[in-house]
Write a protein that holds these residues in place. Structure first.
Motif, mmCIF file in Angstrom:
data_model
loop_
_atom_site.group_PDB
_atom_site.id
_atom_site.type_symbol
_atom_site.label_atom_id
_atom_site.label_comp_id
_atom_site.label_asym_id
_atom_site.label_seq_id
_atom_site.Cartn_x
_atom_site.Cartn_y
_atom_site.Cartn_z
ATOM 1 N N LEU A 89 0.819 -1.209 0.000
ATOM 2 C CA LEU A 89 0.000 0.000 0.000
ATOM 3 C C LEU A 89 0.858 1.265 0.000
ATOM 4 C CD1 LEU A 89 -2.742 -1.066 2.594
ATOM 5 C CD2 LEU A 89 -2.936 -1.019 0.098
ATOM 6 N N GLY A 90 1.964 1.252 0.738
ATOM 7 C CA GLY A 90 2.837 2.426 0.774
ATOM 8 C C GLY A 90 3.382 2.783 -0.596
ATOM 9 N N LEU A 91 3.871 1.782 -1.328
ATOM 10 C CA LEU A 91 4.412 2.039 -2.663
ATOM 11 C C LEU A 91 3.313 2.488 -3.628
ATOM 12 C CD1 LEU A 91 6.909 -0.949 -3.086
ATOM 13 C CD2 LEU A 91 7.459 1.460 -2.685
ATOM 14 N N GLY A 92 2.115 1.934 -3.475
ATOM 15 C CA GLY A 92 1.017 2.325 -4.352
ATOM 16 C C GLY A 92 0.660 3.796 -4.207
ATOM 17 N N PHE A 93 0.571 4.282 -2.978
ATOM 18 C CA PHE A 93 0.253 5.692 -2.757
ATOM 19 C C PHE A 93 1.363 6.607 -3.279
ATOM 20 C CE2 PHE A 93 -2.992 4.739 0.684
ATOM 21 C CZ PHE A 93 -4.048 5.340 0.010
ATOM 22 N N LEU A 94 2.605 6.213 -3.081
ATOM 23 C CA LEU A 94 3.708 7.042 -3.580
ATOM 24 C C LEU A 94 3.675 7.148 -5.100
ATOM 25 C CD1 LEU A 94 6.674 5.905 -1.276
ATOM 26 C CD2 LEU A 94 5.289 7.983 -1.109
ATOM 27 N N ALA A 95 3.333 6.063 -5.778
ATOM 28 C CA ALA A 95 3.209 6.111 -7.232
ATOM 29 C C ALA A 95 2.083 7.051 -7.648
ATOM 30 C CB ALA A 95 2.952 4.712 -7.780
ATOM 31 N N GLY A 96 0.969 7.024 -6.924
ATOM 32 C CA GLY A 96 -0.135 7.929 -7.234
ATOM 33 C C GLY A 96 0.272 9.389 -7.093
ATOM 34 N N GLY A 97 1.067 9.690 -6.068
ATOM 35 C CA GLY A 97 1.563 11.058 -5.893
ATOM 36 C C GLY A 97 2.439 11.499 -7.044
ATOM 37 N N ALA A 98 3.283 10.591 -7.529
ATOM 38 C CA ALA A 98 4.150 10.924 -8.672
ATOM 39 C C ALA A 98 3.311 11.181 -9.919
ATOM 40 C CB ALA A 98 5.129 9.778 -8.917
ATOM 41 N N GLY A 99 2.256 10.395 -10.113
ATOM 42 C CA GLY A 99 1.390 10.603 -11.268
ATOM 43 C C GLY A 99 0.674 11.931 -11.212
ATOM 44 N N ALA A 100 0.175 12.318 -10.041
ATOM 45 C CA ALA A 100 -0.505 13.609 -9.898
ATOM 46 C C ALA A 100 0.443 14.760 -10.205
ATOM 47 C CB ALA A 100 -1.068 13.745 -8.484
ATOM 48 N N ALA A 101 1.686 14.652 -9.739
ATOM 49 C CA ALA A 101 2.677 15.681 -10.053
ATOM 50 C C ALA A 101 2.922 15.744 -11.553
ATOM 51 C CB ALA A 101 3.981 15.389 -9.306
#
Length: 424
Positions: A89-101
């Motif tokens: 779950l931690g890695l999934g959220f971090l990837a989502g943050g990178a996509g939003a940026a």
């Protein structure tokens, strides 16, 4: 013969203690994750329409971040299966943050290719936000699984409702930074998803899935030591029960209906001269209806049964589709009503379907099966997002809404057929 595993009372105390800690960590992550997912829901279609210059592809952002959600659901399931919920779950959220940026950068430089890639990666946050509901069930007793799912989902409400209602101030912030106004919500998403990932890495200790496996193994060891007999343990990869397939069907049908109607509502409203503030309010109330009723839904799932609540979701989604189809385009109250019913129907279907899946799996195979099912759910949402723009372009918003409601009603015969064989 002395046992090396803790006595049952100690096991239950540890299970209860870690379950409380897990739910606190999941609540925090879901509050942040809710704010992140609201960006794509609220302004994704409008940003695509602005950058692509056509309404026919307005559903493309939803399709892309839902497709990214499907890929991430698979990956998060596999990583969680091997390394536990915290890492997956931690890695999934971090990837989502990178996509939003990435979406923000694409909007700033007016790059359509970058926008499409970034939206795909942004979908990781959506998938992870949904997968987090499973973390709350790993240590929950079977009779309290609906409640555990509901705690995870209702926590999303805070961020998910706040996000759409911040569209205008976030737009002003983006404009002040020299960015397009519609990039503003994605600025919030980048920060929120990244913070959610960091929170899970820091707080989800011990990992609930890994602990549940250890406690299950200890129980099995005590049973063998005590000479207990029972059915032979299965060999090879565990197979999910029939209820998992029923739960998957429930979630797929509710997802298609919800995503299709929700995606085109902002575009439909803009056609009838509603401002961004009205759009944000409608989507905010829709998302509130998706998550806020969760405690009541969880109680109903635990008390009335999984299939009864799933059947109710089909009826509510039909009502949402009919209301959206007959509502005049300039009627804000009826649009609000339709989207609130849409969110409520989705909530009923998601919690009842999730409970069916959890009931039909074990800790040995749960993340793998859950990830695979969420892939199907995400792909169905992607199809709904892509086809929504095409249907509206060809036949209008009313036809899309009515068609979605009728599709959701197909849940009733499916559940009637499956009820004698699925756990309730």
């Amino acid at each position: 013969m002395p046992l090396t595993s803790p006595p049952p009372a100690a096991d239950e105390q540890e299970r209860a203690r870690v379950q409380r800690r897990t739910l606190r960590a999941v609540v925090l992550a879901q509050v942040l994750g809710g704010a992140g997912l609201a960006a794509g829901v609220t302004v994704g279609a409008l940003l695509a329409q602005e950058m692509l210059g056509t309404e026919g592809l307005a559903g493309l952002p939803t399709a892309l971040f839902t497709l990214g959600s499907a890929l991430t659901a698979y990956l998060v399931g596999r990583v969680s299966q091997r390394a536990g919920r915290r890492v997956g779950l931690g890695l999934g959220f971090l990837a989502g943050g990178a996509g939003a940026a990435g979406v923000v950068v694409a909007a700033a430089v007016d790059s359509v290719p970058l926008l499409l890639v970034a939206l795909l990666v942004y979908g990781a946050g959506t998938a992870t936000n949904l997968q987090a509901r499973y973390a709350g069930t790993d240590l929950a007793a079977p009779a309290a699984r609906g409640k555990a799912i509901s705690v995870a989902l209702v926590s999303t409400t805070v961020g998910a409702v706040a996000g759409p209602n911040l569209v205008e101030p976030l737009g002003d912030l983006a404009t002040g930074l020299g960015l397009p106004a519609l990039a503003g919500p994605f600025l919030l998403a980048a920060v929120a998803y990244t913070a959610a990932g960091a929170a899970l890495f820091a707080l989800l200790r011990p990992d609930p899935l890994l602990l549940a496996r250890r406690l299950d193994a200890a129980t099995a060891t005590r049973s063998v030591a005590a000479g207990a007999t029972g059915p032979a343990a299965p060999t090879g990869r565990p197979r999910p029960g029939r209820g998992a397939y029923v739960g998957a069907t429930v979630m797929v049908l509710t997802q298609v209906t919800m995503v299709a109607i929700m995606t085109m509502t902002p575009v439909h409203m803009r056609h009838h001269h509603h401002g961004l503030g009205d759009v944000g309010m409608v989507i905010g109330l829709h998302i509130a209806a998706m998550y806020l009723p969760s405690p009541l839904t969880g109680l109903l799932v635990d008390r009335l049964g999984r299939t009864a609540v799933a059947a109710a979701s089909g009826a509510v989604l039909l009502a949402a589709g009919v209301t959206a189809a007959v509502a005049p385009g300039d009627s804000l109250p009826l649009t609000v009503l339709a989207l609130v019913l849409l969110g409520l129907g989705w909530n009923l279907g998601l919690i009842s379907g999730t409970a069916l899946v959890v009931d039909a799996t074990t800790t040995a195979d749960r993340p793998r099966v859950q990830g695979s099912i969420d892939v199907l759910v995400a792909l169905s949402g992607a199809a709904g997002g892509v086809l929504s723009g095409v249907v509206v372009d060809a036949a209008g918003f009313a036809a899309l809404s009515l068609g979605g409601g009728v599709l959701a009603l197909a849940l009733v015969p499916v559940l009637a057929w499956a009820r004698p064989r699925a756990a309730v």
